[in-house]
Design a protein around this motif. Structure first.
Motif, PDB file in Angstrom:
ATOM      1  N   UNK A 112      27.530  53.673  77.354  1.00 10.33           N
ATOM      2  CA  UNK A 112      27.813  53.991  78.541  1.00 10.33           C
ATOM      3  C   UNK A 112      26.762  53.777  80.656  1.00 10.33           C
ATOM      4  N   UNK A 113      25.525  53.781  79.967  1.00  7.86           N
ATOM      5  CA  UNK A 113      24.227  53.284  80.610  1.00  7.86           C
ATOM      6  C   UNK A 113      23.975  54.957  81.313  1.00  7.86           C
ATOM      7  N   UNK A 167      20.584  55.857  86.331  1.00  5.46           N
ATOM      8  CA  UNK A 167      20.605  55.072  87.319  1.00  5.46           C
ATOM      9  C   UNK A 167      20.544  55.343  88.630  1.00  5.46           C
ATOM     10  N   UNK A 168      19.760  54.128  89.693  1.00  6.94           N
ATOM     11  CA  UNK A 168      19.407  54.130  90.646  1.00  6.94           C
ATOM     12  C   UNK A 168      21.473  54.162  91.082  1.00  6.94           C
ATOM     13  N   UNK A 169      22.556  53.544  90.410  1.00  7.37           N
ATOM     14  CA  UNK A 169      23.938  53.428  91.249  1.00  7.37           C
ATOM     15  C   UNK A 169      24.485  54.666  90.690  1.00  7.37           C
ATOM     16  N   UNK A 227      21.469  58.147 103.144  1.00  6.72           N
ATOM     17  CA  UNK A 227      20.937  58.042 102.645  1.00  6.72           C
ATOM     18  C   UNK A 227      19.676  57.412 102.857  1.00  6.72           C
ATOM     19  N   UNK A 259      19.325  60.374  98.791  1.00  5.00           N
ATOM     20  CA  UNK A 259      18.223  59.618  99.434  1.00  5.00           C
ATOM     21  C   UNK A 259      19.425  58.638  98.680  1.00  5.00           C
ATOM     22  N   UNK A 260      20.195  58.720  97.203  1.00  4.59           N
ATOM     23  CA  UNK A 260      20.783  58.013  96.828  1.00  4.59           C
ATOM     24  C   UNK A 260      22.248  57.844  97.175  1.00  4.59           C
ATOM     25  N   UNK A 293      32.137  46.092  91.847  1.00  2.37           N
ATOM     26  CA  UNK A 293      31.940  47.460  90.815  1.00  2.37           C
ATOM     27  C   UNK A 293      32.847  48.213  90.047  1.00  2.37           C
ATOM     28  N   UNK A 306      32.236  46.497  86.914  1.00  2.00           N
ATOM     29  CA  UNK A 306      31.801  47.288  85.776  1.00  2.00           C
ATOM     30  C   UNK A 306      31.944  48.781  84.986  1.00  2.00           C
TER      31      UNK A 306
END
Lengths: 347, 844
Positions: free
Chosen positions: B28-29, B193-195, B378, B399-400, B501, B504
C-alpha cells in the motif's frame, strides 16, 4: 647352358642388388640405388654389351633373364620405397606431436565498457516495443530539472535529490534524466511519444560502495490518448522478463515521485535466491529495479499536452544498479574507476 | 517511522501474522524496511520477504513475577536478595539492580514489585556486554549464594539499551503470565514517502490497516473531564501572517505533579525511538507519535513572570534578520527574516514548528502547562530547518504539511494524558485562532477517468467504497463520484491534479497488484532514426574491433588535473573557463571536464603499471561554457590513448616492439575506412601536448576531425608515464559523425587478371612518402588500382640524405587484360613525372 658364366654373373648381380636395397633407408638412398642398379651404367645394363661374347643360342636366354631381374628390381624398389615412405610418415607423425597444454595464441580484441553493453541491452528491449532513444543535456536549468517536473523550490520532495549546483544561478547538474521528459514533450507535441532517455546523472553524495556522484539513468516516457497504468505495468513486466528471464516474477507497489501520480516502484524477484532471501536482496526476496508512474497532469501540461485528453507513463532505472545485481558487483565505484582488471572481465 | 504493533492494536484489530501485515503495508506504499521483534516469535518461512531482527522470549522461561521482599546480601553491599514468586513457587533471586536498593530491608512490601523474570536456560542479551550479545542463563554461585535465574533490565530483553535498573512492570501485571503475552511486541520500521506524512503516526498507519483489512478505526477519546476554569483571559494569541501560521490553538493544565510517565508509555516511546523525559514532555511526544500533530509545552508560570504577572500574549511573526534565540538544545541560533517565531510581548519563545526555546521549557518544577498545537506553512518550515540544519521530529512533520484540523484534537488528547500521569486539572476550553482554514478540495472522479488512467473498469459505487475507509466523503452521482478530501491530509490537489491524486488512492486501495498488465495498444508514434546515437555506436564497435578498450570516466575534474594535458609546454599557466560546481564533493572534482583526452590519459596513467599493453578510448561529453548562454555546449569527443608493447608477449613471441605513431595512424586509417569516409588525409602539424615531429591532423575533405600523434616528452613527464611512447588521438566526434556518408558504394569484382609490378625509387630524405604515393596515384590513372609501400631502404650506395622507397603496383583494367606495352607506358609516365616533380630516380 644353365650355368653359363654370364648367367652366374647375372645371378650374382641380382642377389647383391636386392641385398643392397634392403639397407637403403631414405629417398636419396633409393635414388642412388636406382642409378647403381637400373641406370645406364649399372652392371646389369653392361651385360648387354657382353652379349656379343655370348653364343647365339644362349643370347635370348640371357636377354630374357636380364629383363626378369630388371622387373624384379623395379618391383623391389617400388615396394621398398613405399615402406620407406610409410616409415618416414610414421616417424614424422611421432616427432611432430605438440604439447597441447601450452597456451593458445589468442586474437587481440577490444571491449566495450560494461555499461555501454548494459545500455545497449536496454535500448534493444525497449526498441522492440517501439521506444526510441532521445538524449538530452547533462548541465541543466533548475527549471527543467525541478520546476517543470512539479518540484517547486523548497518542496519537501527536493529532499529526494542531493543536487550539484554550479556557480551560475539556476544552473545545476541534472539529478535525473527526467528533465528530458519535458524536452521531448515540447519537441514532439502533439504527436504520441514513446522514447527512452538515457544519460549520466549527478548527485551530491558521499562516494561509497553503494552510492556514486555520477551514474547512468534510463528514463522512459510514453504519451498518448489511450495509455493506462495497466499498459505501464504490462510494458515494464515485459521489460523485466526480457532482462531477467522469461520466468522473472515482478511486483508493482505504490511509491512517490512528484512528476507522476499514481507512482510506483517495480521489484523483481531476487534471481540469486529466487525469493528465499539472501545477501543480495537483503533478505527481502525482492530487488527494486525501477520507479514509475502515470505522468502528473502538471508535467503533461508543461510539455504541451492537455491532461484531460492525453495520459502517459514514465519510468526510470539505474543501469549500474542492474549490472551490480546481475554481475554481482559489490562496489559501484568500479564503474568509473576504469581499472583494466575490472573492465577486462567484460569480454 | 517506528510503529510498535501493540500500540497499533489500540486503534485497529489485527489478526494477521507479522509478515502478512508487513506485506499489506508495503503493497500500500508504506514500505516496511525491517521488523524488530521484542519477544514475539519470528516467522520462519522460505519466502519471508522481510528482514526480521530481535529476540524471541521463551514462554516458559521468561515470565511476569512479583518481588515481595528485598533483603540485603550477607557478603555484598551492591547486591540484594529478592523474595520472588513466579506463579509456580517462591524463590530467592540475587540481583544488583540499583532501583531495588530503596526497598532493601523494608520487610515484606505492601505492594509487590512486578518484574520480568528469566529462569535457568532462558536466552537473553548480555546486559553487561557492549553490543547485543546473546547469552544463555546458567546456574552460578555469586558471592556464596547460588543463582539460577534473574530479574531483567530492558537491555537483557532487547527492549532498549537501558540496563541500569530492572524493569518495574505495572502493579496489575499478572504474576506467572509468559512475558511475551504481557508485553511482547514487534516494531515495524516504515519508510514514510514524502506525500504520506499523514502516516507518520500510529493512527495514520492504523487507518491504512483498517481500510485495507475492512476493520474499523478506533480513534482515542479523552477520558478526563476538563473541570478547570476557562482559559479566556489567561492568554492572548496574535497571528501576524495567516499564510505562514494558519492556526494556533492552546490549552492549559494546572496543578501538575512532577512524575515519570507509566512504564508502558516509556516503553512505547523507546520502541518508537524517543527518549522518555518526564510525564509532561512524554505526553507531548506520545500524542505526536499517536496523531502526527507536533505539540509544544510552555511553562505558563515562566510566561507570566516574563510579563511581570500580567496576561501573556502569544505572537507569531517572522524574525528580524539576525535575531537570536537559544533553543532548548542550548544552542544560540541566528535567525533569518523568514524564520517564523512564537513570541510573547517580551521576545522570542521558540522557532515555530522546529524547536522550542530554552527559557520557557518544561522543568521538574513546572506546575502549569500551556500547550500549543499549531499549523505552519510547510515550505517555510523546510526553508528554516534546512537553513538552521535542525532536524527535529516536529520539523520533519511540519515540513511535509500537517493539517490544521488536527490541532484541537491533539491538544485535548495530550491534556488528558497529562492529567492522568501528573494529576493536573484541565482548563475547560481552548483558545483557538484559525484565520486560514484548510480548503479540503472536492474533486469529481468518473468511472471513465478510472478506465482512462488505470485501465480498470470500476462502478461509481465501487470507487466510493474504496475511498470511504480513508475517510473521503463520497457522493455517487451516476457515473461520477464527488470526493471530498478528509481533514487530516493536505496531499490532494484541485481539479485534474486532485483527480490524479485520488486516482492513486483508488489504485492503492484496489491494489497495484490487482491491476491487470496490458500491452500497449495506443497509436505508434512516428518512427525516427537517431543517427547521432547510431553513428556513435558504430565508432565504438569499430574501435573495439581494432582491439581498443572502452572506458567511462568521472566527468568532474579540476583545472589542475586537466592542465597536465591542456597546458602548453611553453606556458606556465592557462586560464580556461569551466562549468564550476558551487558545492563540489572534493577540490579535485570541482569542475566539469573540458577534455575527454585528459580523462583517458589519466586512465592510462592509472593502469600503466598494471598492464604491458594499453589501448584505450572514451567517447563522451566535454562541457564548454558559452558567453551568451548560461548553459554550456556539451560536444562529444573521442579520445584514444595507446602505450606499451605492440604484441602481448607469449611463450613463442619475444617481440619487444612498442606501439608507435603508425599503430595509431593505422587505427585511424582503418576507422576512416570502416566509416567509409571519403577524401581522408593526414597532414603534419604541431599541436599543444604533442611531439612536434610526430603529430598529424586527421581531415576529411576540408573538415578537420582531430589531431593525433605521440605526446610531448614534457607532457609525458607530467603524467609520470613509462619509457614507451604514449600515443594520443583527440578527435571531435561531432565532426567525425557528420562526415560519415549515409551510404557506401561498391566497385565490381574485376573480370580480367591484374598485372603486378614492383618499382623502387630513390628520393631525397625530406620528401614525404605520402607525396610520392599521391603522385604515383595521380599519374597512374584509373588502371593503377593499388599502390603499396613495401620497403624503405637507406645505404651508402644510394647516397647520404637519400632513401629508396619500394612500391608494389597493381595495374588492372575493368574491360580487358592489360598488355605489357600498356603497363610499360603507364610506368614510364609515373617515373618521368616523379623525376620532374620530386627528382626521384628509378633504381635498377
Amino acid at each position: 647352358m644353365q650355368d653359363h658364366p654370364i648367367l652366374n654373373e647375372l645371378e650374382e648381380l641380382r642377389k647383391k642388388g636386392l641385398e643392397s636395397l634392403q639397407v637403403v633407408q631414405d629417398e636419396l638412398g633409393l635414388q642412388n640405388w636406382k642409378v647403381a642398379n637400373l641406370g645406364r651404367s649399372a652392371p646389369m645394363t653392361q651385360i648387354f654389351s657382353q652379349m656379343k661374347t655370348v653364343s647365339a643360342e644362349v643370347r635370348p636366354l640371357v636377354g630374357e633373364r636380364v629383363n626378369q631381374v630388371k622387373k624384379e628390381f623395379e618391383a623391389a624398389l617400388e615396394e621398398h620405397a613405399a615402406a620407406i615412405k610409410q616409415a618416414m610418415l610414421n616417424k614424422s607423425l611421432t616427432s611432430d606431436a605438440v604439447d597441447i597444454s601450452l597456451p593458445g595464441r589468442r586474437p587481440a580484441h577490444g571491449r566495450l565498457h560494461p555499461q555501454t553493453k548494459m545500455l545497449r541491452e536496454i535500448y534493444r528491449i525497449f526498441g522492440d516495443m517501439g521506444f526510441q532513444v532521445y538524449r538530452a543535456r547533462d548541465v541543466e536549468t533548475d527549471e527543467y530539472n525541478f520546476e517543470l517536473l512539479n518540484i517547486p523550490a523548497y518542496h519537501p520532495a527536493r529532499d529526494m535529490w542531493d543536487t550539484f549546483y554550479t556557480t551560475k544561478p539556476g544552473v545545476i547538474l541534472r539529478t535525473h534524466t527526467s528533465p528530458g521528459q519535458v524536452h521531448v514533450m515540447r519537441e514532439y507535441c502533439p504527436e504520441p511519444i514513446r522514447v527512452i532517455l538515457p544519460g549520466m546523472c549527478y548527485r551530491y553524495e558521499q562516494i561509497s560502495a553503494r552510492s556514486e556522484i555520477q551514474f547512468h539513468q534510463v528514463e522512459g516516457i510514453m504519451v498518448g490518448k489511450h495509455v493506462t497504468m495497466g499498459d505501464m505495468k504490462g510494458t515494464l513486466t515485459d521489460f523485466a522478463r526480457r532482462l531477467f528471464g522469461a520466468n522473472a516474477r515482478t511486483r508493482l507497489r505504490p511509491s512517490y515521485f512528484p512528476f507522476t501520480e499514481p507512482s510506483g516502484e517495480m521489484d523483481v524477484e531476487c534471481f540469486v535466491c529466487h525469493g528465499a532471501g539472501c545477501q543480495v536482496c537483503k533478505n527481502s526476496g525482492w530487488l527494486e529495479i525501477l520507479g514509475c508512474g502515470m505522468i502528473h497532469p502538471t508535467v503533461l501540461r508543461n510539455g504541451g499536452y492537455d491532461p484531460s485528453v492525453y495520459s502517459g507513463f514514465a519510468f526510470g532505472m539505474g543501469p549500474e544498479r542492474i549490472s551490480m545485481l546481475r554481475n554481482q558487483i559489490n562496489d559501484i565505484r568500479n564503474f568509473w574507476a576504469n581499472d583494466v582488471r575490472f573492465l577486462e572481465q567484460f569480454s | 517511522m517506528k510503529i510498535p504493533l501493540s500500540w497499533l492494536k489500540d486503534y485497529v484489530d489485527i489478526d494477521l501474522p507479522l509478515d502478512q501485515l508487513a506485506r499489506l503495508l508495503t503493497m500500500a506504499g508504506l514500505e516496511v524496511d525491517e521488523i524488530h521483534t521484542i519477544g514475539l516469535p519470528i516467522p520462519h518461512s522460505d519466502h519471508s520477504e522481510f528482514k526480521f531482527s530481535g529476540l524471541e522470549w521463551d514462554r516458559e522461561k521468561i515470565v511476569v513475577a512479583q518481588i515481595d521482599e528485598v533483603m540485603p546480601h550477607p557478603n555484598a553491599d551492591r547486591l540484594v536478595l529478592c523474595k520472588l514468586k513466579d506463579g509456580t513457587g517462591e524463590y530467592i533471586v540475587l540481583t544488583g539492580a540499583p532501583n531495588l536498593y530503596p526497598y532493601k530491608g523494608q520487610g515484606p512490601l505492601a505492594q509487590p514489585i512486578k518484574v520480568a523474570y528469566a529462569k535457568e536456560g532462558a536466552v537473553l542479551y548480555d546486559g553487561h556486554a557492549a553490543g547485543l550479545e546473546l547469552t544463555t542463563l546458567k546456574r552460578a554461585k555469586i558471592r556464596g549464594v547460588e543463582s539460577f535465574s534473574m530479574v531483567c533490565s530492558e537491555k537483557e530483553l532487547g527492549i532498549s539499551e537501558e540496563h541500569e535498573g530492572i524493569i518495574f512492570l505495572e502493579p496489575d501485571a499478572p504474576t506467572g503470565m509468559p512475558l511475551v503475552d504481557y508485553i511482547g511486541d514487534a516494531v515495524f520500521e516504515i519508510s514514510i514517502l514524502p506525500n504520506m506524512i499523514r502516516n507518520a503516526c500510529v493512527i495514520g498507519v492504523a487507518r491504512e490497516v483498517a481500510a485495507l483489512t475492512g476493520k474499523t478505526l478506533k480513534k482515542p477519546v479523552p477520558t478526563h473531564k476538563a473541570t478547570g476554569p476557562s482559559l479566556k483571559g489567561k492568554i492572548g494569541i496574535k497571528i501576524t501572517s495567516p499564510q505562514l501560521n494558519p492556526r494556533f490553538a492552546v490549552g492549559m493544565i494546572s496543578n501538575c505533579q512532577h512524575a515519570e510517565s507509566p512504564y508502558k508509555i516509556q516503553r512505547r516511546l523507546r520502541l518508537a525511538g524517543m527518549r522518555p523525559i518526564n510525564a509532561l514532555v512524554d505526553a507531548t511526544n506520545y500524542v505526536m507519535l499517536e496523531t502526527g500533530q507536533p505539540l509544544h509545552a510552555f511553562d505558563y508560570d515562566v510566561l507570566v513572570k516574563r510579563v511581570k504577572g500580567g496576561v501573556p500574549t502569544i505572537i507569531t511573526r517572522t524574525a528580524a534578520e539576525g535575531e537570536k534565540l537559544t533553543t532548548l538544545d542550548n544552542v544560540e541560533r541566528t535567525l533569518k527574516d523568514y524564520t517564523v517565531l512564537v513570541c510573547d510581548t517580551e521576545g522570542a519563545l521558540s522557532v515555530a514548528g522546529v524547536m522550542g526555546g530554552l527559557e520557557s521549557e518544561i522543568t521538574e518544577s513546572t506546575k502549569t502547562v500551556l500547550l500549543e498545537g499549531a499549523a505552519w506553512n510547510f515550505i517555510n518550515i523546510r526553508k528554516t530547518m534546512s537553513y538552521l540544519k535542525l532536524n527535529s521530529e516536529a520539523s520533519f512533520r511540519f515540513a511535509r504539511g500537517i493539517h490544521p484540523e488536527l490541532c484541537p484534537e491533539a491538544i485535548q488528547l495530550c491534556l488528558d494524558r497529562m492529567a492522568e500521569w501528573t494529576g493536573g486539572e484541565i482548563y475547560s476550553d481552548l483558545v483557538d485562532e484559525y484565520p486560514l482554514p484548510a480548503k479540503d478540495p472536492m474533486v469529481t472522479v468518473t468511472t471513465n477517468d478510472v478506465t482512462r488512467w488505470l485501465g480498470i473498469d470500476l462502478t461509481a459505487d465501487k470507487i466510493a467504497s474504496l475511498l470511504r475507509p480513508l475517510e473521503f466523503v463520497c457522493t455517487v452521482k451516476g457515473n461520477a463520484v464527488e470526493v471530498k478530501t478528509p481533514p487530516y491530509r493536505l496531499d490532494i490537489g484541485e481539479e485534474i491534479i486532485g483527480v490524479a491524486d485520488v486516482m492513486e488512492e483508488i489504485a492503492r486501495m484496489y491494489g497495484y497488484d490487482a491491476i491487470p498488465a496490458t500491452r500497449l495498444s495506443d497509436e505508434m508514434p512516428p518512427q525516427r532514426n537517431n543517427p547521432s546515437l547510431e553513428r556513435e555506436e558504430m565508432v565504438r564497435d569499430l574501435l573495439v574491433k581494432f582491439g581498443l578498450q572502452e572506458t567511462i570516466s568521472y566527468r568532474m575534474t579540476s583545472p589542475e588535473r586537466e592542465a597536465r594535458w591542456l597546458q602548453p609546454v611553453d606556458k606556465s599557466a592557462i586560464d580556461l573557463d569551466y562549468v564550476t560546481l558551487q558545492n563540489p564533493i572534493a577540490v579535485d572534482r570541482r569542475v566539469m571536464r573540458r577534455s575527454v583526452m585528459a580523462s583517458v590519459l589519466e586512465t592510462l596513467q592509472k593502469n600503466i603499471r598494471l598492464s604491458n599493453r594499453l589501448m584505450l578510448f572514451e567517447i563522451g561529453q566535454a562541457y564548454l561554457p558559452q558567453k551568451d548562454n548560461i548553459l554550456p555546449t556539451e560536444p562529444r569527443q573521442l579520445a584514444i590513448a595507446l602505450s606499451g608493447r605492440r604484441e602481448t608477449p607469449a611463450w613463442d613471441k619475444k617481440d619487444n616492439n612498442t606501439l608507435d605513431f603508425f599503430d595509431l595512424k593505422g587505427i585511424l586509417e582503418e576507422l576512416a575506412e570502416g566509416l567509409h569516409l571519403e577524401k581522408v588525409s593526414f597532414t603534419p602539424t604541431t599541436a599543444d601536448g604533442f611531439h612536434p615531429g610526430k603529430c598529424a591532423s586527421f581531415t576529411c575533405g576540408d573538415v578537420t576531425l582531430g589531431v593525433f600523434g605521440e605526446i610531448h616528452p614534457l607532457v609525458k613527464e607530467r603524467f609520470d608515464f613509462l619509457q614507451a611512447p604514449v600515443l594520443a588521438a583527440d578527435i571531435d566526434l561531432e565532426a567525425l559523425l557528420n562526415v560519415i556518408p549515409p551510404l557506401m558504394t561498391t566497385s565490381p569484382v574485376p573480370l580480367y587478371p591484374p598485372v603486378l609490378e614492383d618499382i623502387a625509387l630513390t628520393v631525397d630524405e625530406a620528401v614525404p612518402a605520402g607525396k610520392v604515393e599521391a603522385l604515383i596515384r595521380q599519374t597512374g590513372g584509373k588502371n593503377l588500382v593499388d599502390i603499396r609501400l613495401f620497403d624503405i631502404f637507406r645505404s651508402i650506395q644510394i647516397g647520404a640524405g637519400k632513401k629508396s622507397l619500394a612500391y608494389s603496383l597493381t595495374y588492372q583494367a575493368p574491360d580487358r587484360t592489360l598488355t605489357d606495352q600498356e603497363v610499360a607506358q603507364i610506368r614510364g609516365r609515373i617515373v618521368k613525372r616523379l623525376d620532374q616533380e620530386l627528382g626521384a630516380k628509378l633504381r635498377a
